[in-house]
Write a protein that holds these residues in place. Sequence first.
Motif, PDB file in Angstrom:
ATOM      1  N   VAL A  28       0.821  -1.074  -0.023  1.00  0.00           N
ATOM      2  CA  VAL A  28      -0.059   0.166  -0.147  1.00  0.00           C
ATOM      3  C   VAL A  28       0.859   1.398   0.007  1.00  0.00           C
ATOM      4  N   PRO A  29       0.567   2.294  -0.666  1.00  0.00           N
ATOM      5  CA  PRO A  29       1.323   3.536  -0.578  1.00  0.00           C
ATOM      6  C   PRO A  29       1.832   4.045   0.629  1.00  0.00           C
ATOM      7  N   ALA A  30       3.038   4.612   0.602  1.00  0.00           N
ATOM      8  CA  ALA A  30       3.629   4.884   1.627  1.00  0.00           C
ATOM      9  C   ALA A  30       2.941   6.149   2.229  1.00  0.00           C
ATOM     10  N   ARG A  31       2.313   6.120   3.452  1.00  0.00           N
ATOM     11  CA  ARG A  31       1.448   7.280   3.798  1.00  0.00           C
ATOM     12  C   ARG A  31       2.057   8.263   4.063  1.00  0.00           C
ATOM     13  N   ALA A  32       3.318   8.425   4.481  1.00  0.00           N
ATOM     14  CA  ALA A  32       3.927   9.597   4.775  1.00  0.00           C
ATOM     15  C   ALA A  32       4.454  10.513   3.614  1.00  0.00           C
ATOM     16  N   GLU A  33       4.162   9.686   2.368  1.00  0.00           N
ATOM     17  CA  GLU A  33       4.530  10.602   1.212  1.00  0.00           C
ATOM     18  C   GLU A  33       3.274  11.292   0.771  1.00  0.00           C
ATOM     19  N   LEU A  34       1.990  10.904   1.248  1.00  0.00           N
ATOM     20  CA  LEU A  34       1.030  11.458   0.623  1.00  0.00           C
ATOM     21  C   LEU A  34       0.167  12.743   1.227  1.00  0.00           C
ATOM     22  N   GLY A  35       0.775  13.390   2.340  1.00  0.00           N
ATOM     23  CA  GLY A  35       0.409  14.496   2.972  1.00  0.00           C
ATOM     24  C   GLY A  35      -0.747  14.309   3.676  1.00  0.00           C
ATOM     25  N   SER A  36      -0.971  15.145   4.799  1.00  0.00           N
ATOM     26  CA  SER A  36      -2.125  15.231   5.928  1.00  0.00           C
ATOM     27  C   SER A  36      -3.055  16.292   5.704  1.00  0.00           C
ATOM     28  N   ARG A  37      -2.638  17.424   5.202  1.00  0.00           N
ATOM     29  CA  ARG A  37      -3.446  18.586   5.308  1.00  0.00           C
ATOM     30  C   ARG A  37      -3.532  19.252   3.828  1.00  0.00           C
ATOM     31  N   ALA A  38      -4.777  19.513   3.329  1.00  0.00           N
ATOM     32  CA  ALA A  38      -4.999  20.153   2.095  1.00  0.00           C
ATOM     33  C   ALA A  38      -5.409  21.498   2.292  1.00  0.00           C
ATOM     34  N   ALA A  39      -5.237  22.212   1.084  1.00  0.00           N
ATOM     35  CA  ALA A  39      -5.390  23.429   0.945  1.00  0.00           C
ATOM     36  C   ALA A  39      -5.727  23.864  -0.413  1.00  0.00           C
ATOM     37  N   THR A  40      -6.389  24.985  -0.756  1.00  0.00           N
ATOM     38  CA  THR A  40      -6.614  25.567  -2.094  1.00  0.00           C
ATOM     39  C   THR A  40      -6.223  27.246  -1.838  1.00  0.00           C
ATOM     40  N   ALA A  41      -5.173  27.562  -2.545  1.00  0.00           N
ATOM     41  CA  ALA A  41      -4.560  28.973  -2.092  1.00  0.00           C
ATOM     42  C   ALA A  41      -4.429  29.714  -3.204  1.00  0.00           C
ATOM     43  N   GLY A  42      -5.787  30.101  -3.897  1.00  0.00           N
ATOM     44  CA  GLY A  42      -5.871  31.158  -4.716  1.00  0.00           C
ATOM     45  C   GLY A  42      -5.414  30.612  -6.128  1.00  0.00           C
ATOM     46  N   THR A  43      -5.255  29.219  -6.330  1.00  0.00           N
ATOM     47  CA  THR A  43      -4.945  28.831  -7.734  1.00  0.00           C
ATOM     48  C   THR A  43      -5.828  27.935  -8.121  1.00  0.00           C
ATOM     49  N   ARG A  44      -5.855  27.158  -9.220  1.00  0.00           N
ATOM     50  CA  ARG A  44      -6.577  26.171  -9.554  1.00  0.00           C
ATOM     51  C   ARG A  44      -6.202  24.616  -8.997  1.00  0.00           C
ATOM     52  N   TRP A  45      -4.978  24.704  -8.108  1.00  0.00           N
ATOM     53  CA  TRP A  45      -4.633  23.664  -7.789  1.00  0.00           C
ATOM     54  C   TRP A  45      -4.975  23.349  -6.327  1.00  0.00           C
ATOM     55  N   ILE A  46      -5.390  21.937  -5.927  1.00  0.00           N
ATOM     56  CA  ILE A  46      -5.399  21.636  -4.649  1.00  0.00           C
ATOM     57  C   ILE A  46      -4.001  21.091  -4.058  1.00  0.00           C
ATOM     58  N   THR A  47      -3.367  21.513  -2.747  1.00  0.00           N
ATOM     59  CA  THR A  47      -2.366  21.324  -2.399  1.00  0.00           C
ATOM     60  C   THR A  47      -2.305  20.567  -1.032  1.00  0.00           C
ATOM     61  N   ASP A  48      -1.292  20.035  -0.598  1.00  0.00           N
ATOM     62  CA  ASP A  48      -0.972  19.265   0.436  1.00  0.00           C
ATOM     63  C   ASP A  48      -0.083  20.360   1.544  1.00  0.00           C
ATOM     64  N   GLU A  49       0.105  19.896   2.750  1.00  0.00           N
ATOM     65  CA  GLU A  49       0.934  21.141   3.610  1.00  0.00           C
ATOM     66  C   GLU A  49       2.128  21.419   3.100  1.00  0.00           C
ATOM     67  N   ARG A  50       2.807  20.803   2.421  1.00  0.00           N
ATOM     68  CA  ARG A  50       4.226  21.007   1.700  1.00  0.00           C
ATOM     69  C   ARG A  50       3.956  21.986   0.379  1.00  0.00           C
ATOM     70  N   GLY A  51       2.943  22.230  -0.082  1.00  0.00           N
ATOM     71  CA  GLY A  51       2.605  23.003  -1.039  1.00  0.00           C
ATOM     72  C   GLY A  51       2.685  21.962  -2.359  1.00  0.00           C
TER      73      GLY A  51
END
Length: 498
Positions: A28-51
Amino acid sequence: MLLRAALATVLLAGALSGAPAHAAPADVPARAELGSRAATAGTRWITDERGRVLVLQGLNMVYKIAPYAPDEVGFGRDDAQFLARNGFTTVRLGLIWKAVEPEPGQYDDAYLARIRRTARILADAGIWTLLDFHQDMYHERFQGEGAPDWAVQDDGLPAQPQLGFSSNYFGMPALMRAFDHFWANDPGPGGVGLQDRYAAAWAHVADFFRGAPRILGVDLFNEPWPGSTWQQCANPAGCPVFDAQLEAFTQRVIDAIRAVDPRTPIFYEPHVLFNNGSRTHVTPEGAGLGFSFHDYCLTAEAGGEGSGQAACDAFDDLVFDNADAHAADTHDAPLLTEFGATTDRTTLTAMVDRAAAHRVGWQYWAYCGCDDPTTTGPGATQALVLDPSRPPRGDNVDRAKLRAIAVPHPQVVAGVPTAYSFDRDTHVFAASWSTRRAGGGGFGAGSRTVLSMPRLVYGDTYRVAVSGGRVVSEPGARTLVVAQRRGADRVRVVVRPG
């Protein structure tokens, strides 16, 4: 869900450094690689806590019958692990307003705790949850689901004729009046407006889930139906008058949620006829917004495999073009939160490939049939897994459907995706991305991008060629991890069968 094909005529009228072959078992995918917080910061992209940009592919899990909780039908840890193993990283998880607020101003936290447990199970598997206040045809009285009994105002009209989903939208005056009263925010029990109650319920839910891991966001209202003015929306230009009402409602709920939760992304929906090619004029204000849209081919169930594909393509291209235009105007992140509900593989593969061409994430409808009262055809038509109470394997899984939607794709990108595609004939997958950040700046050497390599496609072996980066994942991993090389402004990956 899919609306009647009678709308089709109306709407269509308008408009490299080498890496070794990868082999061996994968986990199963390494969960640490997948992020834990989502954001949409004024762009068309959804990002994780690392951007890093999240390219989400997954499914809907909504149980529309009391007690309205997916664990009631057995959806649990084995289902979450099945989804993760096949490269899916998101679930649109349904809540029903009637269960959230059975009496005016009284919230059922035991129900919310059940939903939160399911979201936690998904998070443990590395899967992002989009919380969805789901409704179809407003209430059980109208052969649907959604609103509490006390929120139904139909002027005493009989709930007739009962034509089922989705024909009642077009032929049942009582249902239309119930929506009219809701969009007017007419007073309900205690003299409080129906929308005010709804917004307060969402605020309670947002506060209840605040801090829960891997909550992608909240989806405010599933498929808003315009009520008795629906004909004004059944054209490619849309309906600015109704959209003004819908925007006011959307803003009211956004403001209520932001009063208790300033961070979690909020996804709003256009009126339901957007699904079929009609534009939207809804542009609410606020930070961290996303645009949840649906796309159903109006002729997908009209015949056999691939039936009416040219007409489907025309409609579906129009829906995606409208979503792209809306995202460009608003900078709100688009997400295709429903498509499918069909066994037609041509329709499914075309939609998955179209979403990749537009670089838009998606959530297939639906994980299970689960006695769905508001869908097109029997539950097996829409289901990936026929019975969640049984293990998701063998004849309990629609393998043809799984092959259509479980494809190689980026999952988390240290940069901005510029292109990704999968050739279903040769099984060659290619992806490229800029190393700049969606919100400005750039990623440095060693930044990691995660790509899904489903075993259904590559088995135990695949070959990788990379420019601008290097492979750092284990051979045969279901998730291919690429680390950026120093000085690279672009990374490109090509994967071939082993």
